[in-house]
Each structure stands twice: as C-alpha cells, then as structure tokens.
Design a protein around this motif. Structure first.
Motif, mmCIF file in Angstrom:
data_model
loop_
_atom_site.group_PDB
_atom_site.id
_atom_site.type_symbol
_atom_site.label_atom_id
_atom_site.label_comp_id
_atom_site.label_asym_id
_atom_site.label_seq_id
_atom_site.Cartn_x
_atom_site.Cartn_y
_atom_site.Cartn_z
ATOM 1 N N ASN A 1 0.818 -1.215 0.000
ATOM 2 C CA ASN A 1 0.000 0.000 0.000
ATOM 3 C C ASN A 1 0.850 1.263 0.000
ATOM 4 O OD1 ASN A 1 -2.117 -1.842 0.242
ATOM 5 N ND2 ASN A 1 -3.329 -0.369 1.398
ATOM 6 N N THR A 2 2.003 1.233 0.696
ATOM 7 C CA THR A 2 2.895 2.389 0.666
ATOM 8 C C THR A 2 3.391 2.613 -0.756
ATOM 9 O OG1 THR A 2 3.597 1.853 2.911
ATOM 10 C CG2 THR A 2 4.956 3.416 1.693
ATOM 11 N N TYR A 3 3.824 1.513 -1.404
ATOM 12 C CA TYR A 3 4.317 1.600 -2.781
ATOM 13 C C TYR A 3 3.258 2.167 -3.716
ATOM 14 C CZ TYR A 3 4.846 -0.455 -7.463
ATOM 15 O OH TYR A 3 4.849 -0.661 -8.816
ATOM 16 N N ILE A 4 2.041 1.595 -3.670
ATOM 17 C CA ILE A 4 0.980 2.062 -4.564
ATOM 18 C C ILE A 4 0.586 3.499 -4.226
ATOM 19 C CG2 ILE A 4 -1.419 1.697 -5.268
ATOM 20 C CD1 ILE A 4 0.502 -0.291 -6.417
ATOM 21 N N GLY A 5 0.425 3.770 -2.928
ATOM 22 C CA GLY A 5 0.013 5.111 -2.506
ATOM 23 C C GLY A 5 0.983 6.173 -2.974
ATOM 24 N N ALA B 1 -0.761 10.243 0.087
ATOM 25 C CA ALA B 1 -0.877 8.786 0.006
ATOM 26 C C ALA B 1 -1.612 8.214 1.209
ATOM 27 C CB ALA B 1 0.505 8.163 -0.115
ATOM 28 N N SER B 2 -2.065 9.104 2.125
ATOM 29 C CA SER B 2 -2.588 8.601 3.405
ATOM 30 C C SER B 2 -3.735 7.590 3.278
ATOM 31 C CB SER B 2 -2.974 9.759 4.315
ATOM 32 O OG SER B 2 -4.081 10.432 3.783
ATOM 33 N N PRO B 3 -4.662 7.722 2.309
ATOM 34 C CA PRO B 3 -5.711 6.694 2.261
ATOM 35 C C PRO B 3 -5.131 5.291 2.092
ATOM 36 C CG PRO B 3 -6.271 8.533 0.827
ATOM 37 C CD PRO B 3 -4.870 8.768 1.297
ATOM 38 N N TYR B 4 -4.121 5.182 1.193
ATOM 39 C CA TYR B 4 -3.504 3.877 0.970
ATOM 40 C C TYR B 4 -2.685 3.430 2.181
ATOM 41 C CZ TYR B 4 -4.571 4.162 -4.016
ATOM 42 O OH TYR B 4 -5.210 4.232 -5.220
ATOM 43 N N VAL B 5 -1.874 4.357 2.703
ATOM 44 C CA VAL B 5 -0.975 3.995 3.801
ATOM 45 C C VAL B 5 -1.772 3.592 5.040
ATOM 46 C CG1 VAL B 5 0.874 4.805 5.303
ATOM 47 C CG2 VAL B 5 0.862 5.459 2.908
ATOM 48 N N VAL B 6 -2.814 4.381 5.358
ATOM 49 C CA VAL B 6 -3.602 4.078 6.556
ATOM 50 C C VAL B 6 -4.326 2.742 6.403
ATOM 51 C CG1 VAL B 6 -5.569 4.829 7.940
ATOM 52 C CG2 VAL B 6 -3.845 6.471 7.248
ATOM 53 N N SER B 7 -4.857 2.488 5.201
ATOM 54 C CA SER B 7 -5.531 1.204 5.020
ATOM 55 C C SER B 7 -4.509 0.061 5.068
ATOM 56 C CB SER B 7 -6.348 1.236 3.727
ATOM 57 O OG SER B 7 -6.051 0.161 2.914
#
Lengths: 251, 261
Positions: A139-143, A174-180
């Motif tokens: 998710n970090t990578y994609i975000g 990127a927070s939506p991806y990172v948080v999820s």
C-alpha cells in the motif's frame, strides 16, 4: 432504511440468531458433539475463566507479540514500500509477484523459523511481522506511486527537503492507501500471532484454543473461540473507525 | 503509475521477465541465507524433494492437498458467488449484513477449524469444509462489489434494445461483474491452498501440511524447505496466471485491486 432501522435490524438478527441456537440447544436438538452447551453456558464459562484470572497471562502474551510484530512490520514494510517506489522499473516488473505475496502460505514458514530460532517468541513474532508487512509495503508503494507529479513539482519549486517532501506531500497525499495498509497490516500481524500460537506454542490465545481442542475440553474450547471472534470484531471495527476518522482529518 | 518509462512498460507487458527476475532474486537470497548452517542450499533442497517424489513418498500427499484445495474452493466459491450476487443486488441486505461480513472475514480462520471438525468429524470432509470456509468470504465480498457496479445506465440501454433476461445477464451483468469476480476467485484460490496446508498442519496424516511437521521433527531440513517452497510455487503460479487474466479484463488498470486486497 434509516441508520437507526439498520442498527435495530442488525440487533434483531444477532439476538435472534443467538436466541434461536440457545432454544435449539436447550431443547436437545443440537448434538452435544457439535455444540456442547447453549450459548449462555459458553458465555458463563468464559466469564468464569476471566474471574479465575487464568486467561490474563495468555491475553498479555498475545498482545505483546502482536504489538512487537506490528511495530517491526511498520518499519520494515514502510521501508520496502519506499524502496519499491524509488525503483519503479523493478517494481513494475515484479508487480504480479508482489500481488502474489498474499498467496504465500506464510504460516507454513513457521516450522522453518522454529528450526532457525528455536521455540519461543521469536519465530511467532517474525512470522506475524512478515504477514503484517505485506499490505504495508504494497500500500505504501501504490500510494506513493499515485501521488501526482504536479504536487511533487510544487514541492521542488518551493525547495522542500526530502524530509519535508515526505511529511508535507507524500504522506498526506498517500494517506488513504498507507492508513488502510496499516489497518490490514495490524489485522494480518494479529492473524499471524493467533495462527502460530495455535500451531505450536505454550502461551497465548491461539494456544488456549489448540490445547482445549487436543485435550477435549469442549466448553472451554467454544468459549475461547467465541472470545477470539469477539476480539477480532472489536479490533476490526475499531480500526475501521480510526481509518475513517483519519480520512476525514486529511480530506 | 505516472513515473514509468518505456523500459518499464516493456517489462510490465511481459509476464516472463518479472517471474524470471523474481525466481532469480529469491534463489540468490536463499543461497546467501544458506551460508547459515541451519539453512540448506537450494540445490540440496530440490534434490531431497525430488527424491521424495521419485520414490513415491510425497506424491500422494501432493495429490491430496491439491484435491482438497480444489474441492473446498469449488464449494466455497460457489456459495460465495451466490450470496455475493444476492447482497450485491439488494441495497437493504447490504445495509444489514455487509458490516458483519467484513468483520467475520477477518477472523483468523485457523481457530475455527476445531468447530468444523466438531461438525464434519475428523477426515477429509472437515478439511474440504474448512477450505470452503476460508475462501467463501473473499469470493463473496468481491462478487458483491462487482454486482454493485453494474451500471443502471447500461441496464436501461439493454431495456431499450428489448434484451431478454438471458441476454441481459450475458451482455450486461456478466461483463460488468467479471473483473471483480476474477479478483475474488484469484484471492479465494490462494486462500484455499494456504488453508488446506494449515488444516493439514493442525491435525491428520495426509497432505503436504502434515509432511511439513514430519520433516521438521525428523530434522530433515532440506525436505522441509523443499515442501514449503513447493506450496509457495504452486500458490504463486496460480495467482500470477489469474492476475494476467484479471489485468486483461480490467484493461490493464490494476490500481484499485491493489488497494482492495
């Protein structure tokens, strides 16, 4: 349906479900090999276990392992995610394999780690950490990859340092991806701890289930399973609420 | 993916490069790890596992695990699709049950295995039921998401063309649902194999999972690594194949899938 009506229906389904099973069990319609006692008796057993204090050390051991594993997964997963983002050619070539990390039976590596590290907290924490870091890294990578070039250019125009770029642009965007990823990472680390405890250990919630299973302590077995399901639901909805709260703050 | 150059696009277009690269990287890392005295070298592991297949010792266990995974997957995915379509079609059902389903989906399935055994008894029926349970939720959730996305506009277009019920199903519903359905099936199939092995690691005498503990207890580390990586290779291969099918169905855009998993 309005929100209230939905909640009421859910309550009716839940209470009705338990009531239905309770009535069937009391009437002797469910074989005791399938369900040893009515739900009320199982709750009672769980209550007694807590009152006797026997469950606390196990709860503590599980919590410590999940906490440590998740902490490590945060650091390692975040680092791997950023590395993948910095190496887009490599990452895009590996993309289908990265997605397959969810298909790898990480818990099957537990015996491998037992050989390497011996019995103890180590192999459990490492297994759980690996499970937890997969969603975090991906998710970090994609975000980060989804952050618009314009935002990054604005940062460059304003001469932001790499650290400022990370804190002021990349992380919020990127927070939506990172948080999820953090939410999933925590749930996966928890799953890894319960799983390894169940397979081979001498303490923890997973151990309580496996030991009462192998020693035919039916009442305790069902009570512990109910307890773990309840904990999982509390964790899941708690993390879900936290995710939504963070989402509102950044939106 | 905004930061990609021509080289990256070329590599991403070809499945072979990525898989080979992954294989080389993993093997290299394994060789480095095998400097440790308790880690077998990859070629020793391959040889030990191959010998176990050549003598016929491992073959029935491999077949057992594959069969249990596929049977469990077929049952679990079947139920998942039906319930997922029902929930996807009805907003009210979703309102009441969706939250609970997402919650239950994250319960560690392994601790439910004793319950499954209580219902189905010791034996292959329990393993299959457990595998079915493990992939049920993922297939359900993804089918539900897919069914929600069937566009009302497209349905109206269908009505304007006087499509029959079956034509609507084949020309409007299925193409809309297909990408999410394949996501669900891909994740479900992965979970099926993982949980078949986990069930075998818990109790029983058949299947690759039991061999993992057997080789562990015999300190046959070379075979232990071999069997674990065999399971990994099978799972990853299936996942990669379905990934490319999914990528074609989604027209190359996999971003949302990443976030959803």
């Amino acid at each position: 349906m309005s929100r209230l009506a939905v909640r009421l229906t859910q309550l009716v389904v839940l209470v009705g479900g338990f009531g239905f099973v309770e009535a069937l069990a009391r009437a002797g319609k469910i074989r005791t090999t399938v369900l040893p006692a009515p739900p009320s008796k199982l709750f009672r057993t769980l209550w007694d276990e807590f009152a006797a204090g026997a469950i606390w050390p196990h709860l503590g051991a599980t919590a410590m392992r999940v906490g440590t594993a998740f902490g490590l997964a945060l650091v390692v997963g975040f680092a791997i995610g950023i590395a993948l983002w910095k190496l887009p050619v490599l990452a895009s070539a590996l993309e289908p394999l990265l997605a397959s990390l969810y298909a790898v039976p990480w818990l099957a590596f537990y015996p491998v780690l037992l050989v390497l590290m011996g019995l103890g907290n180590g192999p459990m924490i490492v297994t759980a950490m690996i499970l937890g870091l997969v969603p975090l890294a991906l998710n970090t990578y994609i975000g980060f990859s989804e952050v618009g070039t314009i935002l990054l250019k604005v940062g460059r125009v304003n001469h932001l340092s790499p650290r400022q770029t990370l804190v002021k642009i990349l992380l919020p965007a990127a927070s939506p991806y990172v948080v999820s990823g953090m939410k999933l990472g925590f749930l996966y680390a928890y799953l890894g701890v319960i799983g390894t405890e169940f397979l081979q250990s001498s303490q923890g919630l997973g151990f309580l289930v496996s030991t009462s299973f192998f020693f035919f302590q039916d009442l305790k077995l069902y009570a512990y399973i109910l307890f773990i399901v309840a904990i999982t639901l509390v964790l899941f909805y708690g993390l879900d609420q936290a995710e939504q709260w963070i989402g509102r703050r950044f939106a | 993916m905004t930061r990609r150059g021509a080289l990256a696009r070329l590599i991403a277009a070809s499945p072979v490069v990525g898989v080979l690269l992954g294989l080389v990287l993993t093997t290299a890392a394994w060789y480095v790890a095998s400097l440790h005295e308790l880690v077998p070298a990859p070629h020793n592991s391959v040889r030990a596992t191959y010998r176990k297949f050549a003598t016929g010792e491992l073959t029935p266990h491999f077949v057992w695990t594959m069969r249990a995974s596929f049977q469990g997957f077929a049952i679990g995915a079947g139920f998942g699709v039906v319930v997922g379509l029902a929930l996807g079609a009805s907003y009210r059902l979703r309102q009441v049950f969706a939250e609970g389903i997402y919650g239950l989906a994250s319960v560690p399935k392994l601790i439910l295995y004793p319950l499954v055994i209580a219902v189905f008894g010791l034996g292959v029926a329990s393993e299959i039921a457990f595998v079915a349970l493990s992939c049920f939720f993922l297939v359900l959730i993804n089918t539900m998401i897919g069914a929600q996305e069937v566009s009302l506009v497209l349905l109206k277009v269908g009505r304007a063309y006087n499509l029959s019920r079956w034509q609507t199903l084949a020309k409007v519903f299925l193409p809309s649902i297909a990408p999410s359905l394949v996501t669900g099936l891909r994740l479900g199939l992965s979970m099926a194999l993982v949980h078949a092995v986990l069930a075998e690691m818990t109790i029983g005498n058949d299947g690759l999972g039991t061999r993992i503990w057997f080789t562990y207890r015999d300190l046959d580390v070379a075979s232990l690594y071999g069997i674990v990586f065999l399971v990994v290779i099978v799972g990853v291969t299936g996942n990669v194949l379905l990934w490319y099918l999914e990528k074609r169905l989604r027209g190359g855009d996999m971003k949302r899938v990443w976030a959803a998993t």
